[in-house]
Design a protein around this motif. Structure first.
Motif, PDB file in Angstrom:
ATOM      1  N   LEU A  41       0.854  -1.182   0.000  1.00  0.00           N
ATOM      2  CA  LEU A  41       0.000   0.000   0.000  1.00  0.00           C
ATOM      3  C   LEU A  41       0.894   1.237   0.000  1.00  0.00           C
ATOM      4  O   LEU A  41       1.670   1.448   0.937  1.00  0.00           O
ATOM      5  CB  LEU A  41      -0.895   0.012   1.241  1.00  0.00           C
ATOM      6  N   PRO A  42       0.806   2.066  -1.039  1.00  0.00           N
ATOM      7  CA  PRO A  42       1.683   3.242  -1.095  1.00  0.00           C
ATOM      8  C   PRO A  42       1.224   4.320  -0.110  1.00  0.00           C
ATOM      9  O   PRO A  42       0.041   4.422   0.214  1.00  0.00           O
ATOM     10  CB  PRO A  42       1.528   3.720  -2.540  1.00  0.00           C
ATOM     11  N   PRO A  43       2.154   5.142   0.366  1.00  0.00           N
ATOM     12  CA  PRO A  43       1.782   6.226   1.267  1.00  0.00           C
ATOM     13  C   PRO A  43       1.175   7.401   0.504  1.00  0.00           C
ATOM     14  O   PRO A  43       1.286   7.484  -0.726  1.00  0.00           O
ATOM     15  CB  PRO A  43       3.118   6.620   1.909  1.00  0.00           C
ATOM     16  N   ASP A  44       0.561   8.309   1.234  1.00  0.00           N
ATOM     17  CA  ASP A  44       0.095   9.565   0.634  1.00  0.00           C
ATOM     18  C   ASP A  44       1.269  10.515   0.426  1.00  0.00           C
ATOM     19  O   ASP A  44       1.305  11.272  -0.546  1.00  0.00           O
ATOM     20  CB  ASP A  44      -0.951  10.226   1.535  1.00  0.00           C
ATOM     21  N   VAL A  45       2.197  10.485   1.367  1.00  0.00           N
ATOM     22  CA  VAL A  45       3.401  11.318   1.293  1.00  0.00           C
ATOM     23  C   VAL A  45       4.613  10.394   1.380  1.00  0.00           C
ATOM     24  O   VAL A  45       4.855   9.787   2.422  1.00  0.00           O
ATOM     25  CB  VAL A  45       3.438  12.359   2.434  1.00  0.00           C
TER      26      VAL A  45
END
Length: 337
Positions: A304-308
């Motif tokens: 799951l990629p981060p938002d930042v």
């Protein structure tokens, strides 16, 4: 003097022996745990129930054709065990256990996530049962580190931590070194930040002989829970060492809103595992489900990629005590872009 047996007792005893002999003739003793039988049971069980063939793109029939002759050639069950473990390792799945040992690649071992040193960034508050640490960055910004989602009574420590943080209006939650645990703890912890029942993810279970046979998606939900709930901003720190149930926590917090994920992409190691046992006592486990995001995509082997996105440097951590990910989260909590 030997005691004499009455005729009736003798007849009953003979009848009992005759009955046992008849049972063995009909049913027979348990078959020996031969290398072939052990191998076939494991191979067939995975073939019918393992949920991640669609992700792994492994030709299970070909693996069986390669490794079954090796198991048959084994001189004893322990040799067959080595063959089975070697075959299972080809799945590259850290949720597959063979006799208590992981046979996956442990991809998270290739990544570095720092352990927070209280003092420079966070004023230490204390440790609570269940691997929870807490502290404060400032009078308005709190800090929580969840090192695991294992354990009974774990959620009461979350309630205690939120109470001890008092009136902060934002919290940084650190799950960068969390290898998972109980799903109930992950969703229960998220329930402390929920104001309504919310669907956060979906799960599908294998339900047929084809590797693509799955039941309809089942919604996974978070419900408001706990003696103390928090409605402010949350900044969630993640890394490649954020694994399994910790990834469901990430999905949950993101679906609830008011959460910004900071750091690196998670491990992408999901699939709620189930345990099995062979007739000789050997045990193993593997996933029977496939975790999906709200838009219906799996993230196994992807993460799951981060938002930042913020990457830490091993040199900065070890030699300069600089935690860029935590520093960025603190800046965001302070209103800095």
């Amino acid at each position: 003097m030997r005691r004499r047996v009455a005729p009736a007792a003798v007849l009953s005893l003979c009848a009992a022996f005759s009955l046992c002999a008849a049972c063995n003739a009909i049913v027979g003793p348990d078959p020996p745990a031969s290398p072939a039988a052990l191998f076939d049971q494991v191979w067939n069980d995975f073939d019918l129930h393992y949920s991640l063939f669609v992700v792994k793109q492994v030709n299970w029939d070909s693996l069986g054709a390669v490794y079954r002759p090796r198991a048959l050639a084994a001189s004893d069950p322990e040799g067959a065990s080595t063959v089975i473990a070697s075959m299972l390792s080809k799945l590259q799945d850290d949720h597959v256990l063979w006799r208590g040992s992981r046979v996956g690649t442990q991809r998270h071992g290739d990544y570095f996530a720092p352990t927070v040193t209280f003092g420079k960034y966070v004023r230490y508050g204390g440790d609570l049962p269940g691997g929870i640490s807490y502290g404060v960055v400032s009078p308005t910004v709190g800090y929580l580190a969840f090192s695991t989602f294992e354990g009974s009574g774990w959620l009461s420590s979350v309630d205690s931590a939120l109470t001890l943080l008092g009136g902060v209006n934002s919290i940084i939650i650190d799950v960068r070194n969390n290898h998972g645990g109980f799903l109930e703890n992950a969703t229960g912890a998220a329930g402390r930040f929920a104001d309504r029942t919310t669907t956060v993810a979906y799960v599908r279970y294998r339900n047929g002989p084809a590797h693509t046979d799955f039941a309809a998606p089942i919604a996974q939900q978070v419900v408001p829970a706990g003696s103390r709930r928090f409605a402010g901003k949350v900044y969630l720190l993640t890394s490649r060492n954020t694994i399994s149930a910790a990834e469901l926590f990430v999905l949950s917090m993101r679906a609830l809103g008011n959460t910004t994920v900071v750091g690196d992409t998670t491990a992408g190691e999901t699939g709620n595992p189930f345990a099995r046992e062979l007739q000789n006592g050997w045990s193993y486990q593997f996933p029977e489900s496939l975790e999906l995001t709200l838009d219906g995509h799996w993230f196994e082997d992807i993460g799951l990629p981060p938002d930042v996105t913020v990457e830490n440097s091993i040199d900065e951590i070890n030699n300069h005590n600089v935690d860029a990910q935590l520093s960025r989260a603190i800046g965001l909590a302070a209103g800095k872009p």
